[in-house]
Motif scaffolding. Structure first.
Motif, PDB file in Angstrom:
ATOM      1  N   GLY A 126      45.539  29.982  22.621  1.00 58.66           N
ATOM      2  CA  GLY A 126      44.867  29.613  23.784  1.00 58.66           C
ATOM      3  C   GLY A 126      44.634  31.388  24.073  1.00 58.66           C
ATOM      4  O   GLY A 126      45.402  32.349  23.180  1.00 58.66           O
ATOM      5  N   ARG A 127      43.689  31.441  25.147  1.00 56.86           N
ATOM      6  CA  ARG A 127      43.305  32.041  26.235  1.00 56.86           C
ATOM      7  C   ARG A 127      44.245  32.496  27.495  1.00 56.86           C
ATOM      8  O   ARG A 127      45.228  32.427  28.090  1.00 56.86           O
ATOM      9  CB  ARG A 127      42.482  32.123  26.650  1.00 56.86           C
ATOM     10  CG  ARG A 127      41.020  31.371  26.039  1.00 56.86           C
ATOM     11  CD  ARG A 127      40.207  32.752  25.151  1.00 56.86           C
ATOM     12  NE  ARG A 127      39.690  32.104  24.022  1.00 56.86           N
ATOM     13  CZ  ARG A 127      38.177  32.789  23.271  1.00 56.86           C
ATOM     14  NH1 ARG A 127      37.428  33.363  24.228  1.00 56.86           N
ATOM     15  NH2 ARG A 127      37.613  32.270  22.589  1.00 56.86           N
ATOM     16  N   VAL A 128      43.984  34.056  27.638  1.00 58.52           N
ATOM     17  CA  VAL A 128      45.193  34.491  28.145  1.00 58.52           C
ATOM     18  C   VAL A 128      44.533  34.032  29.749  1.00 58.52           C
ATOM     19  O   VAL A 128      43.267  34.135  29.785  1.00 58.52           O
ATOM     20  CB  VAL A 128      45.257  35.723  29.089  1.00 58.52           C
ATOM     21  CG1 VAL A 128      45.742  36.535  29.622  1.00 58.52           C
ATOM     22  CG2 VAL A 128      45.720  36.328  27.203  1.00 58.52           C
ATOM     23  N   THR A 129      45.404  32.965  30.697  1.00 57.56           N
ATOM     24  CA  THR A 129      45.254  32.576  32.140  1.00 57.56           C
ATOM     25  C   THR A 129      45.721  33.507  33.523  1.00 57.56           C
ATOM     26  O   THR A 129      46.076  34.349  33.364  1.00 57.56           O
ATOM     27  CB  THR A 129      45.412  31.351  32.756  1.00 57.56           C
ATOM     28  OG1 THR A 129      46.731  31.327  32.230  1.00 57.56           O
ATOM     29  CG2 THR A 129      44.768  30.178  30.844  1.00 57.56           C
ATOM     30  N   MET A 130      44.647  33.447  34.444  1.00 53.89           N
ATOM     31  CA  MET A 130      45.079  33.500  35.382  1.00 53.89           C
ATOM     32  C   MET A 130      44.731  32.234  36.375  1.00 53.89           C
ATOM     33  O   MET A 130      43.749  32.418  36.815  1.00 53.89           O
ATOM     34  CB  MET A 130      44.552  35.021  35.779  1.00 53.89           C
ATOM     35  CG  MET A 130      44.603  35.952  37.039  1.00 53.89           C
ATOM     36  SD  MET A 130      43.563  36.989  37.797  1.00 53.89           S
ATOM     37  CE  MET A 130      43.859  37.722  36.147  1.00 53.89           C
ATOM     38  N   ASN A 131      45.516  32.537  37.948  1.00 52.49           N
ATOM     39  CA  ASN A 131      45.779  31.709  38.512  1.00 52.49           C
ATOM     40  C   ASN A 131      46.242  32.999  39.959  1.00 52.49           C
ATOM     41  O   ASN A 131      47.188  33.652  39.640  1.00 52.49           O
ATOM     42  CB  ASN A 131      47.267  30.422  38.519  1.00 52.49           C
ATOM     43  CG  ASN A 131      46.633  29.881  37.285  1.00 52.49           C
ATOM     44  OD1 ASN A 131      46.117  29.450  37.084  1.00 52.49           O
ATOM     45  ND2 ASN A 131      47.902  29.257  36.771  1.00 52.49           N
ATOM     46  N   VAL A 132      45.581  32.435  40.929  1.00 57.51           N
ATOM     47  CA  VAL A 132      45.636  33.122  42.023  1.00 57.51           C
ATOM     48  C   VAL A 132      45.598  32.014  43.176  1.00 57.51           C
ATOM     49  O   VAL A 132      45.060  31.407  42.937  1.00 57.51           O
ATOM     50  CB  VAL A 132      44.556  34.279  42.547  1.00 57.51           C
ATOM     51  CG1 VAL A 132      44.108  34.752  41.576  1.00 57.51           C
ATOM     52  CG2 VAL A 132      43.443  33.198  42.658  1.00 57.51           C
ATOM     53  N   SER A 133      46.502  33.306  44.118  1.00 54.54           N
ATOM     54  CA  SER A 133      46.120  31.736  45.724  1.00 54.54           C
ATOM     55  C   SER A 133      46.261  33.015  46.468  1.00 54.54           C
ATOM     56  O   SER A 133      46.894  34.053  47.037  1.00 54.54           O
ATOM     57  CB  SER A 133      48.200  31.321  45.899  1.00 54.54           C
ATOM     58  OG  SER A 133      48.429  30.522  44.979  1.00 54.54           O
ATOM     59  N   LEU A 134      45.523  32.791  47.590  1.00 57.25           N
ATOM     60  CA  LEU A 134      44.632  33.932  48.969  1.00 57.25           C
ATOM     61  C   LEU A 134      45.197  32.639  49.548  1.00 57.25           C
ATOM     62  O   LEU A 134      45.623  30.812  49.956  1.00 57.25           O
ATOM     63  CB  LEU A 134      43.177  33.435  49.321  1.00 57.25           C
ATOM     64  CG  LEU A 134      43.593  34.758  48.211  1.00 57.25           C
ATOM     65  CD1 LEU A 134      42.912  33.724  46.483  1.00 57.25           C
ATOM     66  CD2 LEU A 134      42.174  35.745  48.784  1.00 57.25           C
ATOM     67  N   GLN A 135      45.589  33.523  51.142  1.00 58.05           N
ATOM     68  CA  GLN A 135      46.330  33.100  52.549  1.00 58.05           C
ATOM     69  C   GLN A 135      46.145  33.525  53.712  1.00 58.05           C
ATOM     70  O   GLN A 135      45.752  34.931  53.301  1.00 58.05           O
ATOM     71  CB  GLN A 135      47.800  33.293  52.683  1.00 58.05           C
ATOM     72  CG  GLN A 135      49.028  32.050  51.395  1.00 58.05           C
ATOM     73  CD  GLN A 135      48.335  30.947  51.724  1.00 58.05           C
ATOM     74  OE1 GLN A 135      48.720  30.225  52.714  1.00 58.05           O
ATOM     75  NE2 GLN A 135      48.331  30.232  50.916  1.00 58.05           N
ATOM     76  N   SER A 136      45.315  33.102  54.988  1.00 57.00           N
ATOM     77  CA  SER A 136      44.355  33.939  55.311  1.00 57.00           C
ATOM     78  C   SER A 136      45.751  34.635  55.672  1.00 57.00           C
ATOM     79  O   SER A 136      46.674  33.859  56.749  1.00 57.00           O
ATOM     80  CB  SER A 136      43.880  32.348  56.166  1.00 57.00           C
ATOM     81  OG  SER A 136      44.769  31.749  57.381  1.00 57.00           O
ATOM     82  N   ASP A 137      45.020  35.644  57.111  1.00 62.03           N
ATOM     83  CA  ASP A 137      44.950  36.551  58.012  1.00 62.03           C
ATOM     84  C   ASP A 137      43.974  36.557  59.375  1.00 62.03           C
ATOM     85  O   ASP A 137      42.961  36.985  59.187  1.00 62.03           O
ATOM     86  CB  ASP A 137      45.199  37.655  56.847  1.00 62.03           C
ATOM     87  CG  ASP A 137      45.655  39.303  58.443  1.00 62.03           C
ATOM     88  OD1 ASP A 137      46.420  38.907  59.149  1.00 62.03           O
ATOM     89  OD2 ASP A 137      45.693  39.991  57.419  1.00 62.03           O
ATOM     90  N   GLY A 138      44.540  35.749  60.154  1.00 62.41           N
ATOM     91  CA  GLY A 138      43.681  35.588  61.122  1.00 62.41           C
ATOM     92  C   GLY A 138      42.389  34.449  60.448  1.00 62.41           C
ATOM     93  O   GLY A 138      42.645  33.670  59.983  1.00 62.41           O
ATOM     94  N   GLU A 139      41.920  34.225  61.777  1.00 66.60           N
ATOM     95  CA  GLU A 139      40.579  33.280  61.482  1.00 66.60           C
ATOM     96  C   GLU A 139      39.232  33.788  60.774  1.00 66.60           C
ATOM     97  O   GLU A 139      39.252  34.978  60.079  1.00 66.60           O
ATOM     98  CB  GLU A 139      40.046  33.186  63.092  1.00 66.60           C
ATOM     99  CG  GLU A 139      38.488  31.656  63.301  1.00 66.60           C
ATOM    100  CD  GLU A 139      37.808  32.453  64.102  1.00 66.60           C
ATOM    101  OE1 GLU A 139      36.760  31.125  64.646  1.00 66.60           O
ATOM    102  OE2 GLU A 139      37.948  33.396  65.322  1.00 66.60           O
ATOM    103  N   LEU A 140      38.947  32.716  59.748  1.00 65.27           N
ATOM    104  CA  LEU A 140      37.960  32.039  59.606  1.00 65.27           C
ATOM    105  C   LEU A 140      37.283  31.699  60.048  1.00 65.27           C
ATOM    106  O   LEU A 140      37.132  30.042  60.283  1.00 65.27           O
ATOM    107  CB  LEU A 140      38.187  31.163  58.037  1.00 65.27           C
ATOM    108  CG  LEU A 140      39.041  31.845  56.804  1.00 65.27           C
ATOM    109  CD1 LEU A 140      39.248  30.593  55.655  1.00 65.27           C
ATOM    110  CD2 LEU A 140      38.667  33.605  56.226  1.00 65.27           C
ATOM    111  N   VAL A 141      35.415  32.620  59.892  1.00 63.97           N
ATOM    112  CA  VAL A 141      34.638  31.953  60.867  1.00 63.97           C
ATOM    113  C   VAL A 141      34.073  31.183  60.046  1.00 63.97           C
ATOM    114  O   VAL A 141      33.624  31.440  58.988  1.00 63.97           O
ATOM    115  CB  VAL A 141      33.970  32.616  61.490  1.00 63.97           C
ATOM    116  CG1 VAL A 141      33.133  32.663  61.835  1.00 63.97           C
ATOM    117  CG2 VAL A 141      34.744  34.013  62.381  1.00 63.97           C
ATOM    118  N   ARG A 142      33.543  30.263  60.343  1.00 64.49           N
ATOM    119  CA  ARG A 142      32.697  28.989  59.742  1.00 64.49           C
ATOM    120  C   ARG A 142      31.542  29.049  60.604  1.00 64.49           C
ATOM    121  O   ARG A 142      31.274  29.182  61.542  1.00 64.49           O
ATOM    122  CB  ARG A 142      33.313  27.963  59.640  1.00 64.49           C
ATOM    123  CG  ARG A 142      32.026  26.085  59.652  1.00 64.49           C
ATOM    124  CD  ARG A 142      32.586  25.518  58.901  1.00 64.49           C
ATOM    125  NE  ARG A 142      33.684  24.798  60.396  1.00 64.49           N
ATOM    126  CZ  ARG A 142      31.759  23.344  61.343  1.00 64.49           C
ATOM    127  NH1 ARG A 142      30.813  23.861  60.572  1.00 64.49           N
ATOM    128  NH2 ARG A 142      32.492  23.572  62.589  1.00 64.49           N
TER     129      ARG A 142
END
Length: 148
Positions: A126-142
């Motif tokens: 197969g191919r090399v894969t990458m998984n990422v996780s991000l966590q908020s740092d303060g408010e996300l404005v919608r």
């Protein structure tokens, strides 16, 4: 029955920003799956029945905090590998923009997030894969704007 108005995979973008003013956002290449999870932490309190103190109390819940997380997985693209590694190595959170482009409107969240996990893997054949996780740092404005 009316059909819902939906958006395709390519109309959901996760973009990382730079430190320029104004911030320039770009979507790293390689995702085959991505998600934005919005969470609300709640505190529980028992609400007694004033007329019948022996009655089983119902649980009331109060909002304590909001948080957001992004996960993405896919192939490890040479065009974006260093972007993700730089964001993971950064002691500071990075600017992030998430957009969903519907035909009649666009929903956008902007804020700062930490790359909390970055997993690189591969299986034979197969191919090399990458998984990422991000966590908020303060408010996300919608924001919501008219579609194009």
């Amino acid at each position: 029955m009316a059909k819902p108005t939906t958006a395709r995979f390519g109309k959901f973008s996760v973009k990382l920003g730079n430190d320029a003013d104004p911030i320039i956002y770009a979507a790293p290449c390689g995702f085959t799956s991505k998600s934005l999870q919005l969470t609300k932490d709640l505190t529980d309190v028992n609400i007694p029945d004033c007329d019948d103190p022996d009655a089983v109390a119902w649980v009331g819940r109060d909002a304590a905090s909001l948080s957001a997380a992004i996960t993405g997985e896919g192939v490890a693209a040479a065009e974006s590998a260093e972007t993700w590694l730089d964001a993971w190595e950064n002691v500071d959170s990075v600017p992030v923009k998430v957009e969903i482009f519907f035909p009649a409107k666009t929903i956008t969240w902007t804020g700062r997030m930490h790359v909390s996990e970055l997993t690189i893997g591969a299986e034979q054949g197969g191919r090399v894969t990458m998984n990422v996780s991000l966590q908020s740092d303060g408010e996300l404005v919608r924001t919501v704007s008219a579609g194009s």
